[in-house]
Design a protein around this motif. Structure first.
Motif, short mmCIF file in Angstrom:
data_model
loop_
_atom_site.label_atom_id
_atom_site.label_comp_id
_atom_site.label_asym_id
_atom_site.label_seq_id
_atom_site.Cartn_x
_atom_site.Cartn_y
_atom_site.Cartn_z
N VAL A 157 0.84 -1.20 0.00
CA VAL A 157 0.00 0.00 0.00
C VAL A 157 0.87 1.24 0.00
CG1 VAL A 157 -1.82 1.26 1.21
CG2 VAL A 157 -1.78 -1.24 1.29
N ALA A 158 0.48 2.22 -0.80
CA ALA A 158 1.17 3.51 -0.82
C ALA A 158 0.13 4.61 -0.81
CB ALA A 158 2.05 3.63 -2.06
N GLY A 159 0.44 5.71 -0.13
CA GLY A 159 -0.51 6.81 -0.08
C GLY A 159 0.14 8.11 0.36
N GLN A 160 -0.65 9.17 0.35
CA GLN A 160 -0.19 10.48 0.78
C GLN A 160 -1.19 11.05 1.78
OE1 GLN A 160 1.53 13.10 -2.28
NE2 GLN A 160 0.99 11.56 -3.79
N ILE A 161 -0.70 11.84 2.70
CA ILE A 161 -1.55 12.42 3.72
C ILE A 161 -2.38 13.56 3.12
CG2 ILE A 161 -1.62 13.59 5.95
CD1 ILE A 161 -0.64 10.70 6.10
N THR A 162 -3.69 13.40 3.18
CA THR A 162 -4.60 14.48 2.80
C THR A 162 -5.42 14.93 4.00
OG1 THR A 162 -6.33 12.91 2.13
CG2 THR A 162 -4.79 13.64 0.43
N TYR A 201 3.64 7.71 2.49
CA TYR A 201 3.93 6.46 3.19
C TYR A 201 3.77 5.27 2.24
CZ TYR A 201 -1.19 6.30 3.39
OH TYR A 201 -2.52 6.31 3.06
N LYS A 202 4.53 4.22 2.55
CA LYS A 202 4.38 2.93 1.88
C LYS A 202 4.56 1.86 2.94
CE LYS A 202 6.18 4.33 -2.68
NZ LYS A 202 7.13 4.00 -3.76
N VAL A 203 3.82 0.77 2.79
CA VAL A 203 3.95 -0.32 3.77
C VAL A 203 3.64 -1.65 3.08
CG1 VAL A 203 1.55 -0.03 4.55
CG2 VAL A 203 3.22 -1.16 6.05
N VAL A 204 4.43 -2.66 3.42
CA VAL A 204 4.25 -4.02 2.90
C VAL A 204 3.99 -4.94 4.10
CG1 VAL A 204 5.27 -5.91 1.60
CG2 VAL A 204 5.85 -3.54 1.01
N VAL A 217 -3.54 -9.14 10.89
CA VAL A 217 -2.39 -8.79 10.05
C VAL A 217 -1.12 -9.32 10.70
CG1 VAL A 217 -3.44 -6.73 9.07
CG2 VAL A 217 -2.18 -6.55 11.21
N ASP A 218 -0.16 -9.68 9.86
CA ASP A 218 1.15 -10.07 10.36
C ASP A 218 2.03 -8.83 10.45
OD1 ASP A 218 0.45 -12.72 10.56
OD2 ASP A 218 1.11 -13.22 8.53
N ASP A 219 3.22 -9.02 10.94
CA ASP A 219 4.12 -7.89 11.13
C ASP A 219 4.48 -7.23 9.80
OD1 ASP A 219 4.15 -8.36 13.83
OD2 ASP A 219 5.96 -9.60 13.78
N ILE A 220 4.81 -5.95 9.88
CA ILE A 220 5.25 -5.19 8.71
C ILE A 220 6.53 -5.81 8.14
CG2 ILE A 220 6.20 -2.95 8.00
CD1 ILE A 220 4.32 -1.66 10.08
N GLN A 221 6.58 -5.93 6.81
CA GLN A 221 7.74 -6.52 6.14
C GLN A 221 8.70 -5.47 5.59
OE1 GLN A 221 6.45 -9.41 3.26
NE2 GLN A 221 5.03 -10.37 4.69
N ALA A 222 8.19 -4.28 5.35
CA ALA A 222 9.01 -3.15 4.92
C ALA A 222 8.14 -1.91 4.97
CB ALA A 222 9.56 -3.37 3.51
N ALA A 223 8.76 -0.75 5.19
CA ALA A 223 7.96 0.48 5.28
C ALA A 223 8.79 1.68 4.86
CB ALA A 223 7.44 0.66 6.71
N ASP A 409 14.26 -1.91 -3.29
CA ASP A 409 13.73 -2.14 -4.64
C ASP A 409 12.23 -2.41 -4.58
OD1 ASP A 409 16.26 -1.80 -5.66
OD2 ASP A 409 16.68 -3.96 -5.87
N LEU A 410 11.81 -3.21 -3.58
CA LEU A 410 10.39 -3.52 -3.42
C LEU A 410 9.58 -2.25 -3.16
CD1 LEU A 410 7.94 -5.37 -2.98
CD2 LEU A 410 8.74 -5.74 -0.64
N LEU A 411 10.04 -1.43 -2.23
CA LEU A 411 9.32 -0.20 -1.88
C LEU A 411 9.27 0.76 -3.06
CD1 LEU A 411 10.77 0.29 1.72
CD2 LEU A 411 8.36 -0.14 1.17
N ALA A 412 10.37 0.85 -3.82
CA ALA A 412 10.42 1.76 -4.97
C ALA A 412 9.43 1.34 -6.06
CB ALA A 412 11.83 1.82 -5.53
#
Length: 428
Positions: A157-162, A201-204, A217-223, A409-412
Protein backbone atom coordinates in the motif's frame (compact mmCIF):
# COMPACT_ATOMS: atom_id res chain seq x y z
CA UNK A 1 -5.16 -60.98 -82.26
CA UNK A 2 -6.73 -57.62 -81.66
CA UNK A 3 -9.67 -59.25 -79.87
CA UNK A 4 -7.26 -61.24 -77.64
CA UNK A 5 -5.39 -58.08 -76.72
CA UNK A 6 -8.65 -56.27 -75.82
CA UNK A 7 -9.79 -59.27 -73.79
CA UNK A 8 -6.47 -59.44 -71.91
CA UNK A 9 -6.53 -55.73 -71.21
CA UNK A 10 -10.11 -55.97 -69.95
CA UNK A 11 -9.13 -58.84 -67.66
CA UNK A 12 -6.25 -56.87 -66.23
CA UNK A 13 -8.49 -53.86 -65.60
CA UNK A 14 -11.06 -56.01 -63.90
CA UNK A 15 -8.36 -57.63 -61.80
CA UNK A 16 -6.98 -54.24 -60.81
CA UNK A 17 -10.47 -53.02 -60.03
CA UNK A 18 -11.08 -56.12 -57.97
CA UNK A 19 -7.92 -55.53 -55.93
CA UNK A 20 -8.85 -51.90 -55.37
CA UNK A 21 -12.34 -52.86 -54.33
CA UNK A 22 -11.00 -55.44 -51.90
CA UNK A 23 -8.52 -53.03 -50.34
CA UNK A 24 -11.18 -50.27 -50.04
CA UNK A 25 -13.48 -52.58 -48.09
CA UNK A 26 -10.75 -54.14 -46.02
CA UNK A 27 -9.99 -51.01 -43.90
CA UNK A 28 -13.49 -50.64 -42.41
CA UNK A 29 -13.42 -54.32 -41.47
CA UNK A 30 -10.11 -53.84 -39.63
CA UNK A 31 -11.47 -50.73 -37.83
CA UNK A 32 -14.48 -52.69 -36.62
CA UNK A 33 -12.28 -55.50 -35.37
CA UNK A 34 -10.11 -53.02 -33.42
CA UNK A 35 -13.15 -51.38 -31.83
CA UNK A 36 -14.54 -54.74 -30.83
CA UNK A 37 -11.29 -55.76 -29.13
CA UNK A 38 -11.04 -52.54 -26.95
CA UNK A 39 -11.93 -53.05 -23.29
CA UNK A 40 -14.63 -50.57 -22.13
CA UNK A 41 -13.38 -48.25 -19.34
CA UNK A 42 -15.86 -47.88 -16.51
CA UNK A 43 -15.92 -44.37 -14.85
CA UNK A 44 -16.47 -44.53 -11.11
CA UNK A 45 -18.74 -41.73 -9.95
CA UNK A 46 -17.72 -40.57 -6.48
CA UNK A 47 -20.25 -38.38 -4.76
CA UNK A 48 -18.62 -35.54 -2.87
CA UNK A 49 -19.70 -35.04 0.71
CA UNK A 50 -21.56 -31.87 1.52
CA UNK A 51 -19.43 -30.68 4.43
CA UNK A 52 -20.18 -27.80 6.78
CA UNK A 53 -17.76 -27.19 9.66
CA UNK A 54 -16.28 -30.59 8.71
CA UNK A 55 -19.65 -32.34 9.23
CA UNK A 56 -21.52 -34.21 6.46
CA UNK A 57 -24.86 -32.39 6.31
CA UNK A 58 -26.50 -34.35 3.46
CA UNK A 59 -28.98 -35.89 5.89
CA UNK A 60 -29.23 -32.86 8.20
CA UNK A 61 -31.16 -29.61 8.12
CA UNK A 62 -29.13 -26.42 8.64
CA UNK A 63 -30.51 -23.62 10.81
CA UNK A 64 -28.38 -20.46 11.05
CA UNK A 65 -28.77 -17.49 13.37
CA UNK A 66 -27.10 -14.85 15.52
CA UNK A 67 -27.18 -14.62 19.29
CA UNK A 68 -29.83 -12.21 20.54
CA UNK A 69 -29.61 -9.98 23.60
CA UNK A 70 -29.47 -11.95 26.86
CA UNK A 71 -29.62 -15.27 24.98
CA UNK A 72 -27.87 -18.30 26.44
CA UNK A 73 -27.14 -21.78 25.15
CA UNK A 74 -30.29 -22.98 26.89
CA UNK A 75 -32.60 -20.41 25.29
CA UNK A 76 -31.02 -20.89 21.84
CA UNK A 77 -31.57 -24.66 21.95
CA UNK A 78 -35.03 -24.54 23.60
CA UNK A 79 -36.93 -24.74 20.24
CA UNK A 80 -34.92 -27.83 19.21
CA UNK A 81 -36.09 -30.25 21.92
CA UNK A 82 -32.68 -30.58 23.58
CA UNK A 83 -33.20 -31.82 27.17
CA UNK A 84 -31.94 -29.50 29.91
CA UNK A 85 -29.84 -32.37 31.31
CA UNK A 86 -27.89 -32.53 28.02
CA UNK A 87 -27.38 -28.74 27.96
CA UNK A 88 -26.13 -28.84 31.56
CA UNK A 89 -23.77 -31.72 30.73
CA UNK A 90 -22.38 -29.83 27.73
CA UNK A 91 -21.90 -26.64 29.74
CA UNK A 92 -19.89 -28.46 32.40
CA UNK A 93 -17.82 -30.46 29.92
CA UNK A 94 -16.95 -27.53 27.64
CA UNK A 95 -15.35 -25.17 30.19
CA UNK A 96 -11.78 -26.05 29.20
CA UNK A 97 -12.56 -25.71 25.46
CA UNK A 98 -15.01 -22.80 25.32
CA UNK A 99 -17.12 -21.73 28.27
CA UNK A 100 -20.75 -21.42 27.11
CA UNK A 101 -21.18 -18.49 29.51
CA UNK A 102 -19.05 -16.50 27.04
CA UNK A 103 -21.55 -16.88 24.21
CA UNK A 104 -21.97 -13.25 23.15
CA UNK A 105 -24.55 -11.02 21.52
CA UNK A 106 -24.57 -10.83 17.71
CA UNK A 107 -22.22 -13.79 17.23
CA UNK A 108 -23.11 -16.38 14.58
CA UNK A 109 -24.31 -19.88 15.45
CA UNK A 110 -25.57 -22.88 13.47
CA UNK A 111 -27.84 -25.74 14.58
CA UNK A 112 -27.87 -29.02 12.61
CA UNK A 113 -31.08 -31.03 13.01
CA UNK A 114 -32.37 -34.36 11.77
CA UNK A 115 -34.36 -34.20 8.52
CA UNK A 116 -37.53 -35.66 9.99
CA UNK A 117 -40.61 -34.42 11.75
CA UNK A 118 -38.89 -34.40 15.14
CA UNK A 119 -36.32 -31.74 14.06
CA UNK A 120 -34.15 -32.84 16.97
CA UNK A 121 -30.87 -30.92 17.14
CA UNK A 122 -27.74 -33.04 16.72
CA UNK A 123 -25.02 -30.35 16.55
CA UNK A 124 -24.62 -26.79 17.82
CA UNK A 125 -21.78 -24.74 16.27
CA UNK A 126 -20.76 -21.36 17.69
CA UNK A 127 -18.33 -18.85 16.12
CA UNK A 128 -16.57 -16.80 18.84
CA UNK A 129 -14.71 -14.92 16.09
CA UNK A 130 -14.31 -14.93 12.32
CA UNK A 131 -11.40 -17.41 12.39
CA UNK A 132 -12.63 -20.13 14.78
CA UNK A 133 -15.68 -22.23 15.56
CA UNK A 134 -16.68 -24.55 18.41
CA UNK A 135 -18.64 -27.75 17.72
CA UNK A 136 -20.93 -29.20 20.40
CA UNK A 137 -22.22 -32.67 19.58
CA UNK A 138 -25.54 -32.68 21.37
CA UNK A 139 -25.35 -36.26 22.57
CA UNK A 140 -22.88 -34.82 25.06
CA UNK A 141 -20.00 -36.96 23.83
CA UNK A 142 -17.83 -34.57 21.84
CA UNK A 143 -16.88 -30.88 22.05
CA UNK A 144 -13.99 -29.38 20.08
CA UNK A 145 -12.67 -26.11 18.69
CA UNK A 146 -11.39 -25.75 15.13
CA UNK A 147 -9.77 -22.99 13.09
CA UNK A 148 -11.12 -22.09 9.66
CA UNK A 149 -8.75 -22.23 6.67
CA UNK A 150 -6.67 -19.06 6.59
CA UNK A 151 -5.42 -17.44 3.39
CA UNK A 152 -2.26 -15.33 3.68
CA UNK A 153 -2.50 -12.36 1.35
CA UNK A 154 0.39 -9.98 0.72
CA UNK A 155 -0.51 -6.29 0.56
CA UNK A 156 1.56 -3.40 -0.76
CA UNK A 157 0.00 0.00 0.00
CA UNK A 158 1.17 3.51 -0.82
CA UNK A 159 -0.51 6.81 -0.08
CA UNK A 160 -0.19 10.48 0.78
CA UNK A 161 -1.55 12.42 3.72
CA UNK A 162 -4.60 14.48 2.80
CA UNK A 163 -6.32 14.35 6.19
CA UNK A 164 -4.44 12.26 8.76
CA UNK A 165 -2.45 9.04 8.76
CA UNK A 166 -5.30 7.15 10.43
CA UNK A 167 -8.01 8.47 8.07
CA UNK A 168 -5.99 7.96 4.89
CA UNK A 169 -4.82 4.46 5.81
CA UNK A 170 -8.29 3.25 6.85
CA UNK A 171 -9.67 4.57 3.56
CA UNK A 172 -7.25 2.18 1.85
CA UNK A 173 -8.48 -0.77 3.89
CA UNK A 174 -5.56 -0.87 6.35
CA UNK A 175 -6.65 -2.16 9.77
CA UNK A 176 -6.21 -0.17 13.00
CA UNK A 177 -3.79 -2.86 14.26
CA UNK A 178 -1.47 -2.28 11.30
CA UNK A 179 -1.74 1.50 11.68
CA UNK A 180 -0.70 1.12 15.33
CA UNK A 181 2.32 -0.97 14.28
CA UNK A 182 3.28 1.67 11.72
CA UNK A 183 2.92 4.53 14.22
CA UNK A 184 4.96 2.67 16.84
CA UNK A 185 7.66 1.92 14.27
CA UNK A 186 8.05 5.59 13.26
CA UNK A 187 7.18 7.09 16.64
CA UNK A 188 10.72 8.32 17.37
CA UNK A 189 11.46 9.43 13.78
CA UNK A 190 8.26 11.27 12.84
CA UNK A 191 6.15 13.63 14.95
CA UNK A 192 2.65 12.37 14.17
CA UNK A 193 1.18 15.41 15.92
CA UNK A 194 2.64 17.61 13.15
CA UNK A 195 2.07 15.68 9.92
CA UNK A 196 1.57 17.77 6.80
CA UNK A 197 -0.54 17.25 3.70
CA UNK A 198 1.70 15.67 1.11
CA UNK A 199 3.65 13.49 3.55
CA UNK A 200 3.95 10.04 1.96
CA UNK A 201 3.93 6.46 3.19
CA UNK A 202 4.38 2.93 1.88
CA UNK A 203 3.95 -0.32 3.77
CA UNK A 204 4.25 -4.02 2.90
CA UNK A 205 2.58 -6.62 5.14
CA UNK A 206 0.55 -9.84 5.12
CA UNK A 207 -3.16 -10.09 5.88
CA UNK A 208 -4.82 -13.19 7.32
CA UNK A 209 -8.09 -13.72 5.44
CA UNK A 210 -10.90 -16.12 6.36
CA UNK A 211 -13.87 -16.51 4.00
CA UNK A 212 -13.02 -13.21 2.34
CA UNK A 213 -12.81 -11.30 5.65
CA UNK A 214 -9.57 -9.88 7.05
CA UNK A 215 -9.18 -11.35 10.53
CA UNK A 216 -5.69 -10.09 11.34
CA UNK A 217 -2.39 -8.79 10.05
CA UNK A 218 1.15 -10.07 10.36
CA UNK A 219 4.12 -7.89 11.13
CA UNK A 220 5.25 -5.19 8.71
CA UNK A 221 7.74 -6.52 6.14
CA UNK A 222 9.01 -3.15 4.92
CA UNK A 223 7.96 0.48 5.28
CA UNK A 224 8.66 3.99 4.07
CA UNK A 225 7.62 7.41 5.36
CA UNK A 226 8.44 10.81 3.90
CA UNK A 227 7.86 13.70 6.32
CA UNK A 228 8.51 17.29 5.21
CA UNK A 229 10.66 15.95 2.36
CA UNK A 230 12.78 13.74 4.62
CA UNK A 231 12.61 10.01 3.66
CA UNK A 232 12.68 7.24 6.31
CA UNK A 233 13.08 3.64 5.13
CA UNK A 234 12.41 0.87 7.66
CA UNK A 235 14.29 -2.36 6.85
CA UNK A 236 13.53 -5.53 8.85
CA UNK A 237 16.56 -7.65 9.75
CA UNK A 238 17.10 -10.53 12.18
CA UNK A 239 19.91 -9.95 14.66
CA UNK A 240 20.58 -11.86 17.86
CA UNK A 241 17.56 -14.06 17.17
CA UNK A 242 15.11 -11.15 16.94
CA UNK A 243 13.72 -9.25 13.94
CA UNK A 244 14.04 -5.47 14.35
CA UNK A 245 13.83 -2.50 11.99
CA UNK A 246 16.82 -0.45 10.88
CA UNK A 247 17.34 2.62 8.72
CA UNK A 248 19.51 2.66 5.59
CA UNK A 249 22.63 3.28 7.71
CA UNK A 250 21.94 0.28 9.92
CA UNK A 251 20.73 2.26 12.96
CA UNK A 252 17.86 0.73 14.93
CA UNK A 253 14.37 2.24 14.76
CA UNK A 254 13.50 0.70 18.11
CA UNK A 255 14.08 2.69 21.27
CA UNK A 256 14.04 1.69 24.89
CA UNK A 257 10.50 3.15 25.07
CA UNK A 258 7.42 3.46 22.88
CA UNK A 259 6.78 6.99 21.70
CA UNK A 260 3.22 7.16 23.09
CA UNK A 261 1.59 5.33 26.02
CA UNK A 262 -1.82 5.61 24.32
CA UNK A 263 -2.37 4.47 20.73
CA UNK A 264 -3.23 7.12 18.15
CA UNK A 265 -4.27 10.00 20.32
CA UNK A 266 -3.43 13.69 20.59
CA UNK A 267 -1.41 15.65 23.12
CA UNK A 268 -3.75 18.03 24.92
CA UNK A 269 -1.22 19.55 27.32
CA UNK A 270 2.57 19.52 27.42
CA UNK A 271 5.21 19.73 30.14
CA UNK A 272 4.97 23.30 31.45
CA UNK A 273 6.59 24.84 34.53
CA UNK A 274 3.83 27.48 34.71
CA UNK A 275 0.40 26.20 33.63
CA UNK A 276 -3.01 27.37 34.83
CA UNK A 277 -4.57 24.32 36.54
CA UNK A 278 -8.17 23.84 35.28
CA UNK A 279 -9.38 22.32 38.58
CA UNK A 280 -7.36 24.18 41.22
CA UNK A 281 -7.72 27.51 39.33
CA UNK A 282 -4.13 28.61 39.92
CA UNK A 283 -0.79 28.60 38.13
CA UNK A 284 1.45 25.63 38.96
CA UNK A 285 4.00 23.45 37.24
CA UNK A 286 2.62 20.70 35.00
CA UNK A 287 5.36 18.10 35.01
CA UNK A 288 3.67 15.62 32.72
CA UNK A 289 2.32 15.20 29.19
CA UNK A 290 -1.46 14.89 28.80
CA UNK A 291 -2.94 12.61 26.14
CA UNK A 292 -6.63 13.20 25.35
CA UNK A 293 -8.46 9.96 24.62
CA UNK A 294 -11.93 8.43 25.11
CA UNK A 295 -12.71 6.80 28.46
CA UNK A 296 -11.65 3.15 28.45
CA UNK A 297 -8.82 3.57 25.91
CA UNK A 298 -5.97 1.16 26.67
CA UNK A 299 -2.87 2.59 28.37
CA UNK A 300 0.43 0.83 27.58
CA UNK A 301 3.67 0.56 29.50
CA UNK A 302 6.17 2.40 27.32
CA UNK A 303 8.98 0.01 28.25
CA UNK A 304 9.89 -3.17 30.12
CA UNK A 305 9.96 -2.71 33.89
CA UNK A 306 8.60 -3.52 37.34
CA UNK A 307 5.44 -2.08 38.91
CA UNK A 308 6.39 -0.08 42.02
CA UNK A 309 2.94 1.45 42.62
CA UNK A 310 -0.63 0.65 41.56
CA UNK A 311 -2.97 2.61 43.77
CA UNK A 312 -5.29 5.62 44.23
CA UNK A 313 -4.74 9.11 45.59
CA UNK A 314 -7.00 12.16 45.63
CA UNK A 315 -4.87 14.06 43.10
CA UNK A 316 -3.68 11.23 40.84
CA UNK A 317 -6.81 9.11 40.91
CA UNK A 318 -6.08 5.53 39.87
CA UNK A 319 -2.44 5.42 38.82
CA UNK A 320 0.44 3.05 38.04
CA UNK A 321 4.17 3.70 38.38
CA UNK A 322 6.81 1.61 36.57
CA UNK A 323 10.55 1.46 37.29
CA UNK A 324 12.36 0.56 34.07
CA UNK A 325 15.98 0.57 35.22
CA UNK A 326 18.36 2.60 37.36
CA UNK A 327 17.77 5.68 35.19
CA UNK A 328 14.13 5.82 34.09
CA UNK A 329 10.72 5.62 35.81
CA UNK A 330 7.28 6.37 34.34
CA UNK A 331 3.88 7.11 35.88
CA UNK A 332 0.34 6.92 34.42
CA UNK A 333 -2.43 8.98 36.11
CA UNK A 334 -6.25 9.40 36.18
CA UNK A 335 -7.07 5.86 35.02
CA UNK A 336 -10.71 4.77 34.99
CA UNK A 337 -9.35 1.46 36.28
CA UNK A 338 -6.08 -0.41 36.64
CA UNK A 339 -5.70 -3.50 34.44
CA UNK A 340 -6.12 -6.93 36.00
CA UNK A 341 -2.95 -8.41 37.50
CA UNK A 342 -1.16 -5.06 37.72
CA UNK A 343 0.20 -4.71 41.26
CA UNK A 344 3.46 -4.02 43.11
CA UNK A 345 6.35 -6.25 42.09
CA UNK A 346 4.83 -7.45 38.79
CA UNK A 347 7.09 -7.36 35.71
CA UNK A 348 5.56 -5.77 32.60
CA UNK A 349 6.63 -5.77 28.96
CA UNK A 350 6.83 -2.87 26.53
CA UNK A 351 3.36 -2.31 25.08
CA UNK A 352 1.54 -4.30 27.79
CA UNK A 353 -1.83 -2.85 28.85
CA UNK A 354 -1.61 -1.60 32.43
CA UNK A 355 -4.83 0.43 32.69
CA UNK A 356 -7.55 2.40 30.95
CA UNK A 357 -8.08 6.11 30.32
CA UNK A 358 -10.40 7.87 32.76
CA UNK A 359 -10.84 11.05 34.76
CA UNK A 360 -10.30 9.95 38.37
CA UNK A 361 -8.56 12.35 40.76
CA UNK A 362 -8.10 16.02 39.81
CA UNK A 363 -9.20 15.82 36.18
CA UNK A 364 -11.87 17.68 34.24
CA UNK A 365 -12.30 15.01 31.57
CA UNK A 366 -10.94 11.66 30.34
CA UNK A 367 -7.22 11.80 29.56
CA UNK A 368 -3.90 10.26 30.56
CA UNK A 369 -1.32 12.34 32.41
CA UNK A 370 2.01 10.68 31.67
CA UNK A 371 5.04 11.51 33.80
CA UNK A 372 8.66 10.65 33.15
CA UNK A 373 11.56 10.52 35.64
CA UNK A 374 15.27 10.51 34.81
CA UNK A 375 17.66 9.91 37.73
CA UNK A 376 14.79 10.67 40.12
CA UNK A 377 13.83 14.02 38.55
CA UNK A 378 10.74 14.67 36.41
CA UNK A 379 11.74 15.84 32.92
CA UNK A 380 10.00 16.73 29.67
CA UNK A 381 9.30 13.39 28.04
CA UNK A 382 8.94 14.88 24.55
CA UNK A 383 12.40 16.49 24.66
CA UNK A 384 14.25 13.53 26.11
CA UNK A 385 16.87 11.83 23.92
CA UNK A 386 15.94 8.18 24.40
CA UNK A 387 18.77 5.72 23.65
CA UNK A 388 18.18 3.44 20.64
CA UNK A 389 18.60 -0.30 20.54
CA UNK A 390 21.75 -1.94 19.19
CA UNK A 391 22.64 -1.05 15.54
CA UNK A 392 23.65 -3.60 12.88
CA UNK A 393 26.74 -5.41 14.13
CA UNK A 394 29.95 -5.50 12.09
CA UNK A 395 29.59 -9.20 11.24
CA UNK A 396 26.02 -8.69 9.95
CA UNK A 397 26.67 -5.69 7.70
CA UNK A 398 27.12 -7.61 4.43
CA UNK A 399 23.94 -9.65 5.02
CA UNK A 400 22.06 -6.50 5.98
CA UNK A 401 23.15 -4.75 2.76
CA UNK A 402 21.64 -7.58 0.68
CA UNK A 403 18.34 -7.45 2.57
CA UNK A 404 18.29 -3.66 2.45
CA UNK A 405 18.67 -3.52 -1.34
CA UNK A 406 15.90 -6.08 -1.80
CA UNK A 407 13.51 -4.07 0.40
CA UNK A 408 14.44 -0.73 -1.17
CA UNK A 409 13.73 -2.14 -4.64
CA UNK A 410 10.39 -3.52 -3.42
CA UNK A 411 9.32 -0.20 -1.88
CA UNK A 412 10.42 1.76 -4.97
CA UNK A 413 8.21 -0.45 -7.17
CA UNK A 414 4.99 0.35 -5.28
CA UNK A 415 3.00 3.12 -7.03
CA UNK A 416 1.05 5.76 -5.11
CA UNK A 417 -2.73 5.69 -5.23
CA UNK A 418 -4.07 7.27 -8.43
CA UNK A 419 -5.74 10.61 -8.00
CA UNK A 420 -4.06 11.56 -4.72
CA UNK A 421 -1.78 14.10 -6.34
CA UNK A 422 -4.76 15.85 -7.92
CA UNK A 423 -6.68 15.79 -4.65
CA UNK A 424 -3.74 17.32 -2.78
CA UNK A 425 -3.42 20.13 -5.32
CA UNK A 426 -7.15 20.85 -5.08
CA UNK A 427 -7.09 20.99 -1.28
CA UNK A 428 -4.11 23.33 -1.27
Amino acid sequence: MKKKLIAATGAMLLAAAGIGFYQFNLEPEREVVVEETQTPVETAIVKEKNLLYGIDVDDLAVVEGVVGRNQTLSTILAPFDVPYQIIDQIAKKSKDIFDVRKIAYNKKYTVLTAKDSSSTAEFFIYEPNAAEFVVYKLDGKDIYKEAKPVEIRKREVAGQITSSLYVNMTQQGITPDLIDQFADLYGWSVDFQRLQKGDKYKVVYNERVVEGEVVGVDDIQAAFFEHMGQPYHAIPFEQNGQVSFFDEKGNSFKKAFLRDPVKFTRISSRYNLRRYHPVQKRYKAHLGTDYAAPRGTEIRAVGDGTIIAASYTRGNGNYVKVKHNGTYTTQYLHMSKIAGGIRNGVRVKQGQVIGYVGSTGLATGPHLCFRFWKHGKQVDWLKEDIPPSEPISEQNKLAFERVKQEKLDLLASIPYEEGQEERLLTER
